[in-house]
Scaffold this active site. Sequence first.
Site, short mmCIF file in Angstrom:
data_model
loop_
_atom_site.label_atom_id
_atom_site.label_comp_id
_atom_site.label_asym_id
_atom_site.label_seq_id
_atom_site.Cartn_x
_atom_site.Cartn_y
_atom_site.Cartn_z
N GLY A 16 0.80 -1.23 0.00
CA GLY A 16 0.00 0.00 0.00
C GLY A 16 0.83 1.27 0.00
N SER A 17 2.12 1.18 -0.37
CA SER A 17 2.92 2.41 -0.34
C SER A 17 2.52 3.37 -1.46
CB SER A 17 4.42 2.11 -0.36
OG SER A 17 4.84 1.66 -1.61
N ASN A 18 2.19 2.83 -2.63
CA ASN A 18 1.71 3.71 -3.71
C ASN A 18 0.33 4.27 -3.38
OD1 ASN A 18 3.53 4.02 -6.16
ND2 ASN A 18 3.74 1.84 -5.67
N ASN A 112 -2.21 2.01 -14.09
CA ASN A 112 -1.38 1.08 -13.31
C ASN A 112 0.02 1.68 -13.19
OD1 ASN A 112 -0.56 -1.38 -12.03
ND2 ASN A 112 0.41 -1.99 -13.95
N HIS A 114 4.05 0.45 -12.89
CA HIS A 114 4.92 -0.71 -13.10
C HIS A 114 6.34 -0.32 -12.69
CE1 HIS A 114 6.15 -4.50 -14.87
NE2 HIS A 114 7.16 -3.87 -15.43
N ASP A 155 0.44 -4.84 -18.77
CA ASP A 155 1.50 -3.83 -18.98
C ASP A 155 1.65 -3.30 -20.40
OD1 ASP A 155 2.17 -4.27 -16.26
OD2 ASP A 155 3.53 -5.90 -16.80
N GLU A 184 8.34 5.92 -8.00
CA GLU A 184 6.93 5.51 -8.14
C GLU A 184 6.03 6.45 -7.35
OE1 GLU A 184 5.94 1.32 -7.69
OE2 GLU A 184 8.02 0.78 -8.02
C1 GRF Z 1 4.86 -1.51 -6.82
O1 GRF Z 1 6.20 -1.83 -7.01
C2 GRF Z 1 4.20 -1.24 -8.14
O2 GRF Z 1 5.09 -0.78 -9.10
C3 GRF Z 1 3.66 -2.59 -8.52
O3 GRF Z 1 3.29 -3.22 -7.34
C4 GRF Z 1 4.06 -2.67 -6.26
C5 GRF Z 1 3.09 -2.24 -5.21
O4 GRF Z 1 3.74 -1.78 -4.07
N1 GRF Z 1 2.57 -2.49 -9.45
P1 GRF Z 1 2.94 -1.00 -2.97
O5 GRF Z 1 1.85 -1.95 -2.48
O6 GRF Z 1 2.39 0.22 -3.60
O7 GRF Z 1 3.92 -0.68 -1.90
#
Ligand code: GRF
Length: 218
Positions: A16-18, A112, A114, A155, A184
């Site tokens: 869940g960091s993104n 998305n 990546h 992708d 990211e």
């Molecule tokens: C990230 O590396 C993103 O690029 C990929 O899945 C991962 C998710 O990481 N699609 P997080 O859960 O957002 O930390």
Amino acid sequence: MPPLRIAALVSAHSRGSNLQAIIDACKSGLVHGEVELVIGTRVDSPALERAADNGADTPVISPRKFAGDDNAYGEALNKALKSHDIGLICLAGYMRILPLPVVRAYAGRIMNIHPGLLPLFGGKGMFGENVHQAVLDSGMKVSGCTVHFVDENYDTGPIIVQTAVPVLEDDTASTLAARVLIEEHKNYPAAIRLFSEGRLSIEGKRVRVSEEVVRVVG
Ligand code: GRF
């Protein structure tokens, strides 16, 4: 303009960091939007916990429940998305191919992220450390991240933003992953901001970004 209503889709092991970066960008005003809904595939997901802590609705819609009927799973997702009047879906560590009913209903409104420079190092099985190890094995001197619109394959959708980072002499998959992850967290909110400002248009494989409109008041 009302705030963009954002949904995120996460899988069981999403950290869940993104998602957090998107939530923070909405809170700080960088993105004129709100994460209204985060749909998980399993209850025990750290990303769902983060989302609930931030006030999002966090239903679990398990693909397993639909016993291989991807259309039914997709329709269940659509129902939840529609009931929240969602304007943009963000995949945030969602490890499955998105069911066709969702891809069709939300064409041009699904993103998305990546952890590599697409169209290299993408496709089935290319997730997490697999991507970074493949980059190291290839001998590439740069890697990076890509935010793209989602189509019916893994992708392959039109690319919105990308940032490159160097591959260093002593990199391992995890040190490279950490360097990419920092980017990211900037790129996903940046892409969502462009979308929320209505500045993205898709022409075949290309995403055109229009100039920022500066309003002069007075
Ligand atoms: C990230 O590396 C993103 O690029 C990929 O899945 C991962 C998710 O990481 N699609 P997080 O859960 O957002 O930390």
